[in-house]
Design an enzyme around this catalytic site. Structure first.
Site, short mmCIF file in Angstrom:
data_model
loop_
_atom_site.label_atom_id
_atom_site.label_comp_id
_atom_site.label_asym_id
_atom_site.label_seq_id
_atom_site.Cartn_x
_atom_site.Cartn_y
_atom_site.Cartn_z
N GLN A 71 -4.66 -1.57 9.62
CA GLN A 71 -4.54 -2.90 9.02
C GLN A 71 -5.12 -3.94 9.97
OE1 GLN A 71 -3.32 -3.39 5.84
NE2 GLN A 71 -3.96 -5.50 6.08
N LYS A 96 0.84 -1.21 0.00
CA LYS A 96 0.00 0.00 0.00
C LYS A 96 0.87 1.25 0.00
CE LYS A 96 -3.81 -2.39 2.21
NZ LYS A 96 -4.53 -2.76 3.44
N ASP A 147 -11.23 2.82 4.00
CA ASP A 147 -11.56 1.38 3.91
C ASP A 147 -13.08 1.18 3.84
OD1 ASP A 147 -9.52 -0.42 3.61
OD2 ASP A 147 -9.09 -0.64 5.75
#
Ligand code: NAD
Length: 297
Positions: free
Chosen positions: A96, A53, A119
């Site tokens: 994460q 990422k 997200d």
């Protein structure tokens, strides 16, 4: 094979489009889209995802900030999120997952300001998605799957509208948002899960199959109807160390009109959509019109 949906090259096209839009955003505002990723603990798979990422964000011309915490308490992580929520250089924040044992993932996700939740896991964003309100953020994996499905149908001169779509898996990050997206496309949606009966029959009657189970080769090739479109979200490692999807590829590929491989299908699209959501967030923060995710980018 002509029916492979090449997520790797489609994602590369999306990232190129993002690079161009980022350049134009930066020229107009003097700013860069900023993405912050928090990673806690020492999960090796998470470390690989976060590095990918970070690399992609930098390549796209973003500011990338990775906050690595080998060991911290939930209270410290929440404080870190509060600081990022206030940071004007950061437009997208993600934590994460999975978090180490003892953390409440729900409490951590809810702490992210919804307008920076790239997200799309915050309940405000999932609520917007299920209500069809389009100023929130859609989770990256299902958003990537939708882009692949739209492109594939457009390339065949076909429509998603009216199709029987089966989603196998009901998680909050893949199955449920995928169902909302396909309802939004006017597909007729069935969600299957671990207690579903007669899955093979339901699958054979489906024109679109999205598999998000997390079990290698669980969806057998002969479950796929002639001409169906198959999106394989699963990422599973075999005993021999090979990455495979949830769908028995060799049997499915001879029936499907389109199928995503693993690796090289949905995975690269997920990161591209994370950058896309961050770019949207940067535009929103400056009250600029949002760019379009063109089908042919
Ligand atoms: P999850 O474990 O949260 O959900 C799995 C779902 O599968 C559950 O809803 C469960 O009801 C269903 N299920 C389990 N056994 C079943 C059975 N026998 N029949 C039918 N349904 C069954 O997983 P998730 O987070 O949704 O991820 C699913 C898979 O997708 C995993 O392999 C994960 O690694 C992968 N994934 C890939 C990406 C990507 O970027 N490519 C992103 C997210 C997840």
């Amino acid at each position: 094979m002509g029916n492979i949906i090449d997520g790797k090259s489609i994602a590369a096209g999306v990232v190129l489009h993002i690079c161009n839009e980022t350049r134009s955003f930066s020229e107009r505002t003097g700013l860069r889209p900023g993405l912050a990723v928090c990673i806690v603990g020492d999960n090796p798979a998470s470390a690989v995802y976060v590095r990918a990422k970070e690399k992609r964000a930098l390549e796209a011309g973003f500011t990338s900030r990775v906050i690595r915490k080998a060991d911290c308490t939930q209270a410290e992580l929440l404080e870190q999120i509060d600081a990022l929520n206030e940071d004007s250089e950061i437009h997208g924040i993600l934590v994460q997952l999975p978090l180490p044992a003892g953390f409440s993932e729900r409490a951590v996700i809810e702490r992210i300001a919804p307008h920076k939740d790239v997200d799309g896991f915050h309940t405000e964003n999932s609520g917007k998605l299920s209500c069809g309100i389009d100023d929130g953020f859609v989770p990256c994996t299902p958003l990537g799957c939708l882009h692949l499905l739209r492109r594939h149908h457009a390339s065949l001169g076909a429509k998603i509208e009216g199709k029987n779509a089966l989603i196998i898996g009901r998680s909050n990050i893949v199955g449920k948002p995928m169902a909302s997206l396909l309802l939004g496309e006017n597909a007729t949606v069935t969600i299957a899960h671990s207690r579903t009966r007669d899955l093979a029959d339901i699958c054979r009657a489906s024109e679109i199959v999205v598999a998000a189970v997390g079990r290698a080769g669980y969806v057998k090739g002969d479950w796929i109807g002639e001409g169906a479109v198959v999106i394989d979200v699963g990422i599973n490692r075999t005993a021999a160390g090979r990455l495979v999807g949830d769908v028995e590829f060799s049997g499915a590929v001879i029936r499907a009109s389109g199928i995503t491989p693993v690796p090289g299908g949905v995975g690269p699209m997920t990161i591209a959509m994370l950058l896309w959501n961050t770019l949207l967030s940067a535009h929103r923060s400056c009250s600029l019109a949002e760019p379009d995710l063109l089908l042919d980018c």
